[in-house]
Design a protein around this motif. Sequence first.
Motif, PDB file in Angstrom:
ATOM      1  N   LEU B  19      -6.602   9.483   8.237  1.00  0.00           N
ATOM      2  CA  LEU B  19      -6.681   8.284   7.396  1.00  0.00           C
ATOM      3  C   LEU B  19      -7.671   7.285   7.964  1.00  0.00           C
ATOM      4  O   LEU B  19      -8.527   6.746   7.250  1.00  0.00           O
ATOM      5  CB  LEU B  19      -5.287   7.657   7.289  1.00  0.00           C
ATOM      6  CG  LEU B  19      -5.198   6.289   6.584  1.00  0.00           C
ATOM      7  CD1 LEU B  19      -5.590   6.408   5.118  1.00  0.00           C
ATOM      8  CD2 LEU B  19      -3.780   5.710   6.705  1.00  0.00           C
ATOM      9  N   ARG B  20      -7.577   7.051   9.258  1.00  0.00           N
ATOM     10  CA  ARG B  20      -8.474   6.068   9.873  1.00  0.00           C
ATOM     11  C   ARG B  20      -9.931   6.528   9.846  1.00  0.00           C
ATOM     12  O   ARG B  20     -10.836   5.725   9.662  1.00  0.00           O
ATOM     13  CB  ARG B  20      -8.011   5.746  11.297  1.00  0.00           C
ATOM     14  CG  ARG B  20      -6.745   4.880  11.269  1.00  0.00           C
ATOM     15  CD  ARG B  20      -6.406   4.276  12.597  1.00  0.00           C
ATOM     16  NE  ARG B  20      -5.418   3.211  12.401  1.00  0.00           N
ATOM     17  CZ  ARG B  20      -5.586   1.956  12.764  1.00  0.00           C
ATOM     18  NH1 ARG B  20      -6.685   1.568  13.368  1.00  0.00           N
ATOM     19  NH2 ARG B  20      -4.647   1.059  12.533  1.00  0.00           N
ATOM     20  N   ALA B  22     -11.248   8.603   7.596  1.00  0.00           N
ATOM     21  CA  ALA B  22     -11.711   8.520   6.200  1.00  0.00           C
ATOM     22  C   ALA B  22     -12.062   7.064   5.856  1.00  0.00           C
ATOM     23  O   ALA B  22     -13.084   6.795   5.223  1.00  0.00           O
ATOM     24  CB  ALA B  22     -10.628   9.053   5.258  1.00  0.00           C
ATOM     25  N   ARG B  23     -11.244   6.131   6.312  1.00  0.00           N
ATOM     26  CA  ARG B  23     -11.559   4.712   6.092  1.00  0.00           C
ATOM     27  C   ARG B  23     -12.899   4.330   6.710  1.00  0.00           C
ATOM     28  O   ARG B  23     -13.598   3.462   6.206  1.00  0.00           O
ATOM     29  CB  ARG B  23     -10.479   3.834   6.755  1.00  0.00           C
ATOM     30  CG  ARG B  23      -9.251   3.615   5.925  1.00  0.00           C
ATOM     31  CD  ARG B  23      -8.399   2.525   6.592  1.00  0.00           C
ATOM     32  NE  ARG B  23      -7.038   2.539   6.100  1.00  0.00           N
ATOM     33  CZ  ARG B  23      -5.965   2.355   6.856  1.00  0.00           C
ATOM     34  NH1 ARG B  23      -6.079   2.136   8.154  1.00  0.00           N
ATOM     35  NH2 ARG B  23      -4.767   2.373   6.300  1.00  0.00           N
ATOM     36  N   ASN B  46      -6.987  10.407  -0.121  1.00  0.00           N
ATOM     37  CA  ASN B  46      -8.051   9.921  -1.003  1.00  0.00           C
ATOM     38  C   ASN B  46      -7.558   8.766  -1.868  1.00  0.00           C
ATOM     39  O   ASN B  46      -8.302   7.796  -2.099  1.00  0.00           O
ATOM     40  CB  ASN B  46      -8.580  11.062  -1.881  1.00  0.00           C
ATOM     41  CG  ASN B  46      -9.473  12.017  -1.094  1.00  0.00           C
ATOM     42  OD1 ASN B  46     -10.129  11.611  -0.137  1.00  0.00           O
ATOM     43  ND2 ASN B  46      -9.492  13.287  -1.494  1.00  0.00           N
ATOM     44  N   THR B  49      -7.491   5.641   0.314  1.00  0.00           N
ATOM     45  CA  THR B  49      -8.790   5.095   0.716  1.00  0.00           C
ATOM     46  C   THR B  49      -9.708   4.854  -0.479  1.00  0.00           C
ATOM     47  O   THR B  49     -10.793   4.294  -0.323  1.00  0.00           O
ATOM     48  CB  THR B  49      -9.526   6.064   1.686  1.00  0.00           C
ATOM     49  OG1 THR B  49      -9.691   7.335   1.047  1.00  0.00           O
ATOM     50  CG2 THR B  49      -8.745   6.243   2.978  1.00  0.00           C
ATOM     51  N   SER B  51     -11.366   7.060  -2.066  1.00  0.00           N
ATOM     52  CA  SER B  51     -12.572   7.864  -1.847  1.00  0.00           C
ATOM     53  C   SER B  51     -12.273   9.323  -2.164  1.00  0.00           C
ATOM     54  O   SER B  51     -11.161   9.674  -2.570  1.00  0.00           O
ATOM     55  CB  SER B  51     -13.035   7.746  -0.393  1.00  0.00           C
ATOM     56  OG  SER B  51     -12.180   8.507   0.451  1.00  0.00           O
ATOM     57  N   ASP B 146      -3.670  -1.301   8.999  1.00  0.00           N
ATOM     58  CA  ASP B 146      -5.106  -1.590   9.134  1.00  0.00           C
ATOM     59  C   ASP B 146      -5.419  -2.200  10.491  1.00  0.00           C
ATOM     60  O   ASP B 146      -6.584  -2.388  10.839  1.00  0.00           O
ATOM     61  CB  ASP B 146      -5.541  -2.617   8.070  1.00  0.00           C
ATOM     62  CG  ASP B 146      -5.646  -1.959   6.700  1.00  0.00           C
ATOM     63  OD1 ASP B 146      -5.934  -0.756   6.648  1.00  0.00           O
ATOM     64  OD2 ASP B 146      -5.436  -2.669   5.699  1.00  0.00           O
TER      65      ASP B 146
END
Lengths: 218, 218
Positions: B19-20, B22-23, B46, B49, B51, B146
Amino acid sequence: MQTISVIGGSGELGGGLALRWARAGFAVIIGSRDADRAQQVADELNAATGSTLAKGMQNYAAAEAGDIVLLAVKFSHHKATLEELKPALRGKILIDTTVPLVPPKVARAQLPPEGSAAVIAQKVLGGDVDVVSAFQNVSAELLQSDERPECDVLVTGAKPDARQTVIELAEKAGFKAWHAGPLENSAATEALTSVLIFMNKKYSSGHAGISITGIDAD
Amino acid sequence: MQTISVIGGSGELGGGLALRWARAGFAVIIGSRDADRAQQVADELNAATGSTLAKGMQNYAAAEAGDIVLLAVKFSHHKATLEELKPALRGKILIDTTVPLVPPKVARAQLPPEGSAAVIAQKVLGGDVDVVSAFQNVSAELLQSDERPECDVLVTGAKPDARQTVIELAEKAGFKAWHAGPLENSAATEALTSVLIFMNKKYSSGHAGISITGIDAD
């Protein structure tokens, strides 16, 4: 107040901890294989603290005289020293600071097959001694100053009460200290010393240490 | 930009790191023993994010498709997974996050006779793969937020260049990361996980982690 005996008290780490405890008002006994050398270090310590709280003795006499005994010798002398001191340690807490470094590759963790130096100590001493492991990650140089060291102390041992005693002694020496679990967890602190030695070579300016984040000691 | 494949990407730690990354704009491949499960996790990632950077694949296909491969499986599956993936890892960096916990006593360090899980990985994979050990001490829960995690990442491995690549990836995931020496020093980070598990039980409020003090990363 308790008397703390420091076996290997003429070394940097042992001598530095003895200095901090004498400053905090504890009677400390410097143990060395050489009684004259022990007395010399004790005299220096008394001069530094302006007190008469330190005495010097040969290691065995020091271990007998202490309420709590700290071991700060090289790994190569660790087991033989424990075997020698065993009768004098019965019923006491033995604080083991030993890191099983294997020169010349001291920046590489090489734990013994038993798991850790502290686990070896408990095996040698048996159930009559409470082995508590601590102070592996402390820079001996920082002990000489009056400042609060930036490095936390992780305290491992089978008995929570014995760990708590050592945590309180570490606090008197100026450290933040934590219960870090059973004695087997000394594998972490002993191996971490090689990590910190590596970092002191790799990165500039200082004495690498660790600090625990994310939880509160209460 | 490099494609990062996460073997065991449907687990908490692997999924959180994916996740991090991809961010941060990396293409990530979620690997799982079950291709459908992998795709489901990739779809969720996805959605989170906004994306299309994540794809799901069965573990072997994921290892083949990645430029860099991260392993996040239980210790009980560690060796068998590495043996299965070995041909797909040739010439790559394998980031091993494995902690050799021995349930039920997960708060007690019990390192394998080889020294550490990462050392086992290097033995299984041989000299064609650069095994780098990292992320053992990271709380998977904190990866979901985050926020910048309070826990530093200690990176060990034989090759400084491979360590540096992983340090930069850890920084992209929001961590402060350090060169922590040869792969054998993973004994420290792996054992430290049991210390942190112990502390999370013993002390209130949080996710115990570590921070390196006393030196500057420059």
